[in-house]
Design a protein around this motif. Structure first.
Motif: not given
Length: 211
Positions: A110-116, A157-172
């Protein structure tokens, strides 16, 4: 999309239900079925048949059952800060897939993720996590965050890209880090997709997968 990469029909149907439920949530509408599910508590005590599995962040603002307007017994939800993947979480997904025959697995960040944000802070400033267990979470997010931590892009933009990259990593990780899940994906019996929920709008964007 070629035929071999298409998700199973049951997964497509489950995805349609999730999208429709999310549409209702965005429009501030609650389905009668979701509300009536409370009356089925006694029946559900005998067993469950969730139509989708959702591995999501523990953030209090993104409960999957509400975001997808679901009732009791409809979703098997695994929650952990940063929607990271670790052995016990993989085991939870494996259990649900094999026990209930559920064919759709969604990894939802999700957006604005504290873990990110916490991981980016550690990488940039060298701040130490508050405990070894939190360090484990940060280390699991780090592969997705490392590429963007020193970027000159705007912070949002950094947070957004990191969030999406993290989702992709977990799904992979679910697709290829479990021999059982990898085999079921290869056989066309399950689909694993990534999604991002917007805290601002409530909309869930499914952006990683064959749907």
């Amino acid at each position: 999309m070629n035929e071999s990469s298409k998700p199973p029909a049951a997964a497509e149907a489950a995805m349609a239900r999730l999208r429709e439920g999310n549409r209702r949530f965005v429009e501030n509408v609650r389905s009668v079925e979701a509300m009536l599910s409370l009356s089925a508590r006694a029946k559900l005590a005998d067993g469950q048949h969730p139509y989708a599995i959702v591995l999501s962040c523990s953030d209090s603002r993104v409960p999957a059952e509400i975001i997808f307007d679901c009732g009791l017994g409809e979703l098997f939800v695994v929650r952990v800060a940063g929607n990271v993947v670790a052995p016990s979480l993989v085991g939870s997904v494996e259990y649900a897939v094999t026990t209930f025959g559920t064919s759709l697995v969604v990894v939802m960040g999700h957006t604005c993720c504290g873990a990110i944000r916490a991981t980016l802070d550690v990488l940039r400033n060298g701040n130490k996590p508050i405990s070894d267990n939190v360090r484990d979470l940060v280390e699991r997010v780090t592969p997705a965050a490392a590429e963007f931590a020193t970027s000159n892009l705007p912070e949002a933009e950094i947070v957004k890209r990191t969030t999406r990259a993290n989702i992709r990593v977990s799904a992979s990780h679910l697709r290829y880090g479990s021999k059982l899940l990898e085999r079921l994906v290869h056989e066309g019996k399950i689909a694993i997709v990534g999604a991002e929920a917007s805290l601002e709008t409530g909309f869930v964007d499914f952006f990683d997968g064959n749907f």
